[in-house]
Design a protein around this motif. Structure first.
Motif, short mmCIF file in Angstrom:
data_model
loop_
_atom_site.label_atom_id
_atom_site.label_comp_id
_atom_site.label_asym_id
_atom_site.label_seq_id
_atom_site.Cartn_x
_atom_site.Cartn_y
_atom_site.Cartn_z
N THR A 294 0.90 -1.02 0.06
CA THR A 294 -0.06 -0.04 0.03
C THR A 294 0.94 1.28 -0.01
O THR A 294 1.80 1.31 0.79
CB THR A 294 -0.77 0.02 1.30
N VAL A 295 0.58 2.20 -0.88
CA VAL A 295 1.54 3.39 -1.04
C VAL A 295 0.47 4.58 -1.07
O VAL A 295 -0.68 4.54 -1.33
CB VAL A 295 2.37 3.26 -2.39
N ASP A 296 1.30 5.76 -0.76
CA ASP A 296 0.44 7.10 -1.20
C ASP A 296 0.75 7.44 -2.46
O ASP A 296 1.11 6.63 -3.51
CB ASP A 296 1.07 8.14 -0.15
N ALA A 302 3.09 2.64 2.82
CA ALA A 302 2.39 3.56 4.19
C ALA A 302 3.38 3.07 5.41
O ALA A 302 3.68 1.89 5.36
CB ALA A 302 1.14 2.78 4.22
N GLY A 303 3.50 4.14 6.12
CA GLY A 303 4.27 3.93 7.21
C GLY A 303 5.84 4.16 7.05
O GLY A 303 6.51 4.04 8.19
N ASN A 314 2.14 -2.32 -6.35
CA ASN A 314 1.31 -1.57 -5.58
C ASN A 314 -0.18 -1.76 -5.92
O ASN A 314 -1.24 -1.30 -5.02
CB ASN A 314 1.70 -0.09 -5.32
#
Length: 476
Positions: A294-296, A302-303, A314
């Protein structure tokens, strides 16, 4: 194990996505190492985009030529399959990556061949074919660009039956007399189209109630009809319960959930993709092995403040061109963060934001007829809460379509946002419509108002005149 070597950025995976991340960070003045366990150029170059489209092109060109008066009677025979396969082999560089390695050298990236694994924060180990281990460390970022692998379901007898996946389908040196294709997504319909055109007796088995379920329903309906006309058997609402093949050679039998048995010479499973993250050391950085990452919108995991996941891995948009787009965004973001330049995160369409992944993903399916779409379908737009209207037009009513092919059949739809009067999505199905798609992509990504599109005059007599007809239909 030798002493660790430090780079600004370490890239896991040398497919098109990894190559583009490396190129962008090098353009930002950063050093880059790229790790690859197979061929530089990745899935797209050797087992997906390039070979599949090389195989499909003569099939589609012949189908379209058969609809042109004065030409049709000269193209009724079979394809020259040795020439088709030779053409395919040229486009895969005969599965030799020397050219792409030279390109990496040319941008100043350093290639490490072997299995790359994360080994804690900003640390990667590379194990080569002889078992030697090299440690790489990253000053700024590690980018995971390892892509996906074909899913082969856990069915009784399947592993021993040696089924085809997309890799075997695109690299096979021969045409099976009978081919069963399992799956109604892009790989399934494209390979069914190709092998039907090569002369195989193709049976396409689909668990759902239509082909290409992520596109507008009329697309799958048109392609279903076309495959049947070409001689394929298309079966909806069926599942394979088991597969039989004695000794992994000779005829293969698909046993359906209703007990029906279908015998073929090969069976292709095109039933989805899984992230290629099972053995890359995700557990050493607190992530689950084998998971999607999971990415922005800058592709930062993420994190994390150093780990990026770019491309198919992704799960945002599993398309080569979209992965390369993400690579350009991620590479720019890595460079900006390394140089402590503020990111343009507040700009929805800025240099560090992969907004198109949400709003304007384009895709062409190279079947006969072609399918092309960008943005949201009607169902997706309504589910997202937009107040929209679907505007439809039969492409065969455009003069350019009737000139393109006798008996041309096609359909166009645009999804208009009734509040902002911009396009949320556009879909075409019909011969040659792939080349219409970029105009639609510009309109959707650019959020061009309908009133301005009215002044974008299509040339006559081209199929692009469908844009005028869609706008006229909307305006009434």
């Amino acid at each position: 194990m030798t002493e660790a070597i430090e780079y600004d950025v370490v890239v896991l995976g040398a497919g098109p996505v990894g190559e583009n991340v490396a190129e962008r960070v090098r353009a930002a003045g950063l050093s880059a190492a790229v790790v690859e366990s197979e061929l530089v150029g990745g899935e797209c170059s050797y087992w997906a985009c390039m070979p599949s489209k090389a195989l499909l092109r003569p099939v589609i060109a012949r189908a379209e030529a058969r609809r042109v008066p004065g030409l049709s009677r000269y193209v009724q025979g079979p394809l020259d399959m040795p020439a088709v396969f030779a053409h395919r082999d040229e486009y895969t560089s005969h599965w030799n990556d020397d050219g792409q390695v030279a390109w990496l050298d040319g941008i100043g990236a350093v290639l490490y061949r072997g299995q790359g694994r994360l080994d804690g924060k900003k640390r990667v180990t590379v194990t080569d074919s002889g078992g030697a281990v090299q440690v790489l460390t990253a000053r700024h970022a590690v980018a995971v660009c390892t892509g996906t692998t074909a899913i082969v379901p856990d069915l009784p007898g399947l592993a021993d039956a040696k089924p085809w996946t997309s890799r075997q389908a695109t690299s096979s040196p021969k045409v099976p007399d009978r081919l069963v294709v399992v799956g109604g997504g892009v790989v399934g319909v494209e390979m069914a189209t190709a092998y039907c055109g090569f002369g195989s007796a193709v049976t396409l088995l689909v668990r759902g109630d239509g082909l290409l379920p992520r596109m507008e329903p009329f697309v799958g309906e048109r392609i279903t009809d076309s495959l049947k006309e070409a001689g394929a058997s298309v079966r909806m609402g069926v599942s394979v319960a088991s597969v039989e093949r004695d000794g992994g050679t000779g005829p293969v039998t698909a046993v359906l959930d209703n007990g029906e048995r279908i015998e073929a010479d090969e069976i292709l499973f095109a039933t989805g993709r899984a992230p290629h993250t099972q053995d890359i050391g995700l557990d050493t950085v607190g992530l689950k092995a084998g998971s999607w990452l999971t990415v922005d919108d800058s592709c930062l995991v993420a994190g994390s403040d150093w780990l990026y996941a770019v491309g198919d891995v992704n799960h945002r948009a599993l398309l080569t061109h979209q992965g390369k787009y993400q690579a350009r965004i991620a590479g720019a973001a890595i460079g900006a963060r390394a140089q402590r330049v503020p990111l343009l995160e507040t700009d929805r369409w800025g240099a560090h934001t992969a907004t198109a992944d949400h709003a304007a993903v384009p895709q062409v399916v190279f079947t006969d007829p072609e399918a092309a779409s960008v943005g949201l379908t009607l169902k997706e737009a309504e589910a997202a809460g937009h107040r929209v209207r679907a505007v439809d037009y039969a492409i065969e009513n455009v003069a350019g379509a009737s000139l393109y092919a006798e008996g041309y059949q096609g359909h166009a739809r645009m999804i208009v946002d009734l509040d902002s009067e911009i396009l949320r999505g556009v879909t075409f199905v019909g011969p040659g419509v792939g080349e219409l798609l970029h105009s639609a992509t510009v309109a959707v990504a650019g959020e061009v108002p309908i009133n301005r599109l009215w002044h974008a005059v299509p040339s006559y007599p081209t199929i692009s005149e469908v844009w005028l007809r869609l706008l006229e239909t909307y305006r009434g």
